[in-house]
Structure formats: structure tokens, C-alpha cells
Design a protein around this motif. Structure first.
Motif, short mmCIF file in Angstrom:
data_model
loop_
_atom_site.label_atom_id
_atom_site.label_comp_id
_atom_site.label_asym_id
_atom_site.label_seq_id
_atom_site.Cartn_x
_atom_site.Cartn_y
_atom_site.Cartn_z
N GLY A 164 0.77 -1.24 0.00
CA GLY A 164 0.00 0.00 0.00
C GLY A 164 0.80 1.28 0.00
O GLY A 164 0.23 2.36 0.22
N ILE A 165 2.09 1.24 -0.25
CA ILE A 165 2.89 2.47 -0.31
C ILE A 165 2.84 3.00 -1.73
O ILE A 165 3.10 2.28 -2.69
CB ILE A 165 4.35 2.21 0.10
CG1 ILE A 165 4.41 1.71 1.55
CG2 ILE A 165 5.18 3.47 -0.05
CD1 ILE A 165 5.81 1.35 2.01
N TYR A 166 2.50 4.30 -1.88
CA TYR A 166 2.35 4.81 -3.24
C TYR A 166 3.11 6.09 -3.53
O TYR A 166 3.16 6.53 -4.68
CB TYR A 166 0.87 5.01 -3.58
CG TYR A 166 0.03 5.78 -2.58
CD1 TYR A 166 0.04 7.16 -2.55
CD2 TYR A 166 -0.79 5.11 -1.69
CE1 TYR A 166 -0.75 7.86 -1.64
CE2 TYR A 166 -1.58 5.78 -0.79
CZ TYR A 166 -1.56 7.17 -0.76
OH TYR A 166 -2.34 7.85 0.14
N LEU A 167 3.73 6.74 -2.55
CA LEU A 167 4.46 7.97 -2.86
C LEU A 167 5.50 8.23 -1.78
O LEU A 167 5.23 8.03 -0.59
CB LEU A 167 3.50 9.16 -2.95
CG LEU A 167 3.97 10.38 -3.74
CD1 LEU A 167 4.23 10.01 -5.20
CD2 LEU A 167 2.93 11.50 -3.67
N VAL A 168 6.68 8.67 -2.21
CA VAL A 168 7.77 9.03 -1.30
C VAL A 168 8.32 10.38 -1.74
O VAL A 168 8.56 10.61 -2.93
CB VAL A 168 8.90 7.98 -1.33
CG1 VAL A 168 10.05 8.40 -0.43
CG2 VAL A 168 8.38 6.61 -0.91
N SER A 169 8.49 11.30 -0.78
CA SER A 169 9.04 12.62 -1.11
C SER A 169 9.98 13.07 -0.01
O SER A 169 9.77 12.77 1.17
CB SER A 169 7.92 13.65 -1.32
OG SER A 169 7.07 13.71 -0.20
N GLY A 170 11.02 13.81 -0.40
CA GLY A 170 12.08 14.20 0.53
C GLY A 170 11.76 15.43 1.34
O GLY A 170 10.79 16.15 1.10
N GLY A 171 12.63 15.70 2.30
CA GLY A 171 12.51 16.84 3.20
C GLY A 171 13.31 16.55 4.45
O GLY A 171 14.11 15.61 4.49
N ASP A 172 13.11 17.35 5.50
CA ASP A 172 13.80 17.05 6.75
C ASP A 172 13.42 15.66 7.24
O ASP A 172 14.24 14.95 7.82
CB ASP A 172 13.45 18.09 7.81
CG ASP A 172 14.25 19.38 7.63
OD1 ASP A 172 15.26 19.35 6.90
OD2 ASP A 172 13.86 20.41 8.20
N GLN A 181 3.80 8.07 1.81
CA GLN A 181 2.34 8.00 1.74
C GLN A 181 1.92 6.56 1.46
O GLN A 181 2.53 5.89 0.62
CB GLN A 181 1.81 8.94 0.67
CG GLN A 181 2.11 10.41 0.96
CD GLN A 181 1.46 11.34 -0.04
OE1 GLN A 181 0.36 11.08 -0.52
NE2 GLN A 181 2.14 12.43 -0.37
N MET A 182 0.88 6.14 2.15
CA MET A 182 0.47 4.74 2.10
C MET A 182 -1.03 4.63 2.34
O MET A 182 -1.66 5.58 2.83
CB MET A 182 1.23 3.95 3.16
CG MET A 182 0.92 4.44 4.57
SD MET A 182 2.12 3.91 5.82
CE MET A 182 3.56 4.90 5.37
N VAL A 183 -1.60 3.48 2.03
CA VAL A 183 -3.02 3.25 2.30
C VAL A 183 -3.27 3.23 3.80
O VAL A 183 -4.14 3.93 4.31
CB VAL A 183 -3.50 1.94 1.66
CG1 VAL A 183 -4.93 1.62 2.09
CG2 VAL A 183 -3.43 2.05 0.13
N ALA A 184 -2.52 2.43 4.55
CA ALA A 184 -2.67 2.34 6.00
C ALA A 184 -1.35 1.90 6.60
O ALA A 184 -0.61 1.11 5.99
CB ALA A 184 -3.78 1.37 6.38
N LEU A 185 -1.08 2.40 7.79
CA LEU A 185 0.13 1.99 8.50
C LEU A 185 -0.24 0.86 9.44
O LEU A 185 -0.76 1.08 10.54
CB LEU A 185 0.72 3.17 9.28
CG LEU A 185 2.02 2.87 10.04
CD1 LEU A 185 3.12 2.45 9.08
CD2 LEU A 185 2.44 4.07 10.87
N THR A 186 -0.01 -0.36 9.00
CA THR A 186 -0.30 -1.54 9.80
C THR A 186 0.93 -1.92 10.62
O THR A 186 2.05 -1.51 10.30
CB THR A 186 -0.69 -2.72 8.90
OG1 THR A 186 0.45 -3.05 8.07
CG2 THR A 186 -1.87 -2.36 8.00
N PRO A 187 0.77 -2.72 11.67
CA PRO A 187 1.95 -3.18 12.42
C PRO A 187 2.95 -3.91 11.53
O PRO A 187 4.17 -3.75 11.70
CB PRO A 187 1.35 -4.11 13.48
CG PRO A 187 -0.03 -3.57 13.71
CD PRO A 187 -0.49 -3.12 12.34
#
Length: 275
Positions: free
Chosen positions: A233-241, A246-252
Motif C-alpha cells: 500500500g505504499i504509493y508515494l515518497v518525497s524528501g525533506g527534513d 504515503q500509504m493506504v494504511a500503516l499496519t503493524p
């Protein structure tokens, strides 16, 4: 003319706990998004994932064909959906299916924030009008010394800018955030490259552009293999500090896979525990 450098307090080490965003099977969750209704299959709630190969988030006026990331729905009242098919849904998530218990109009996307203020006093005689060629400044900051600086920002001393086509064009000042130990050398290098107005801000201890890029590459080493499997479910990654993931849900299970880089990321799940 150049503004007087302003010293800011040292930036703390960026850390963020993802515990409050965790979603386990049986939790009540909510999100805004598009509902896709296709013949012969269950309604599907679509996450704002870019369409494959496009790199852009689908707009409300151009519904996607096929929902690449999302969850199936049960208990949806399709007759209450507006014309664009969007909704705010709340329900119980079980085995990847959202059992809808409440639905309402979708929340609007938050307006992008933009800090137009100049964090420096005006020089004697005030800020000048006009903007010289800034290609050399960008080359210095992004290509030659990303270890000295942070992302450039354009500020507006006359207040929040209006329409980009307005005339005369508003006065602009480049805000240059310096993390180099030798601030004087970093400032002189900017002055040698750019003749326009600059506001220098010193941020000792903050991450430079080079630091942010190293963090991004470290996170990508872990996240890129996970992105190849849509089940994660991970669909986007962007940089910064902090690197935004970004993901559908953060599961354990997903948090465990992200554990090696958790201190470097800001998790931004679409489905979140209901408040």
C-alpha cells in the motif's frame, strides 16, 4: 542590497512517532476519497495514489479507471454519493474490507501553505524592484554546495502576492537558509553569484540539501522494494527534513518493515484511526 543575516535557534533532530497512526484489523478508521462502482465487483474506496506511469494524483473531474490502491467496501449507501463519487467514510476495517458505519461529504483537500514573509529587516533604502538572473544562484545551492544550504525560498516584502499576471510584478527576495559552519563563506558565494535581494537565515544543526538527499536515498533503499508489491500500500515518497511516505494504511506489519528507517520518515497514511 542584502538583508542582515538572522540567526535562528538550532534545529532539533527530526523524529516522529507513528504509533498514533497505526491501524490493526478490527479498528475503526476513516478517510476521504473516491468510491469506484464497477459492474460485477464490490464498491471500492480509492486512495489518492498516482496513476501508474503518470506520477499525478487523479482529480475529481477525471475518475480513474481501476483503483490501484484502496479497500473494498461493504455496507455503502451508493445512492448518497455525489456526482463526483467522493465521500468521507468511517467504518471497521477487517481483512482489507471497510465495513461502512457512517458516510458524509468528502473533506476538501487542505489548501497548500506558503510562507511569503521575509524573515529579515529591510536594508537601508529598502528592497529593490526587479529580479536579476538567478540561474547562478540555483547552480551554487543545488549543484555545487548542497551541503551548505537548504531549499531556496522566494519571499515577498510587500505582502502576500496575488495573481502571477499582475503588473507591476511584486518585489521578491530570496531567502537563503545556511547550515554551513563558515557562514561568511556561504554568504560571499551567494553575493558573487546573485545581484538581487537576499535574506540570509542561519540554521546551525539543521539538515542541508545534501543531508536530505542522503536520507531520501537511505529510505528509498528500504521502501522501493515494498512499493513493488501493491499489497504493502505504499504509493508515494518525497524528501525533506523527514522523508514523507504515503500509504493506504500503516499496519503493524508495514511498520515493522519500515523499522530500519523509521527515525528518518514521516508516515502519512490515508486510512487513519477515527477520532
Amino acid at each position: 542590497m542584502f538583508g542582515r543575516p538572522r540567526r535562528a535557534p538550532a534545529a532539533p533532530a527530526p523524529r516522529r512517532s507513528a504509533g498514533g497512526l497505526l491501524v490493526t484489523d478490527g479498528d475503526t478508521v476513516e478517510a476521504s476519497g473516491r468510491v469506484e462502482l464497477l459492474p460485477g465487483r464490490a464498491p471500492r474506496f480509492c486512495a489518492p495514489a498516482p496513476e501508474t506511469g503518470e506520477g499525478t494524483v487523479p482529480s475529481a473531474t477525471a475518475p480513474p479507471k481501476g483503483c490501484r490502491m484502496g479497500v473494498d467496501l461493504a455496507g455503502l449507501d451508493a445512492t448518497r454519493l455525489p456526482g463526483d463519487g467522493t465521500a468521507l467514510l468511517r467504518g471497521t476495517l477487517r481483512h482489507g474490507v471497510l465495513q461502512v458505519t457512517a458516510q458524509a461529504p468528502a473533506r476538501p483537500d487542505p489548501a497548500p501553505s506558503f510562507d511569503w514573509r521575509v524573515p529579515c529587516p529591510a536594508p537601508a533604502g529598502g528592497w529593490s524592484r526587479g529580479r536579476p538572473d538567478d540561474e547562478g544562484l540555483h547552480e551554487l545551492v543545488y549543484d555545487e554546495h548542497p551541503d551548505w544550504y537548504r531549499d531556496l525560498r522566494v519571499a515577498y516584502p510587500d505582502g502576500e502576492p496575488g495573481d502571477a499576471t499582475e503588473s507591476p510584478q511584486p518585489r521578491t527576495v530570496f531567502v537563503v537558509e545556511v547550515v554551513a559552519t563558515d557562514h561568511g563563506a556561504a554568504e560571499r558565494a551567494v553575493r558573487d553569484r546573485y545581484a538581487g535581494d537576499v535574506c540570509f537565515v542561519t540554521l546551525p544543526g539543521a539538515k542541508s540539501l545534501a543531508d536530505q538527499q542522503r536520507d531520501l536515498e537511505q529510505v528509498q533503499d528500504v521502501v522501493d522494494p515494498l512499493m513493488r508489491d501493491p499489497a504493502n500500500g505504499i504509493y508515494l515518497v518525497s524528501g525533506g527534513d523527514l522523508v514523507e511516505v504515503q500509504m493506504v494504511a500503516l499496519t503493524p506489519a508495514l511498520r515493522e518493515r519500515l523499522h530500519p528507517v523509521l527515525p528518518l520518515i514521516s508516515a502519512n497514511p490515508w486510512l487513519r484511526p477515527a477520532t
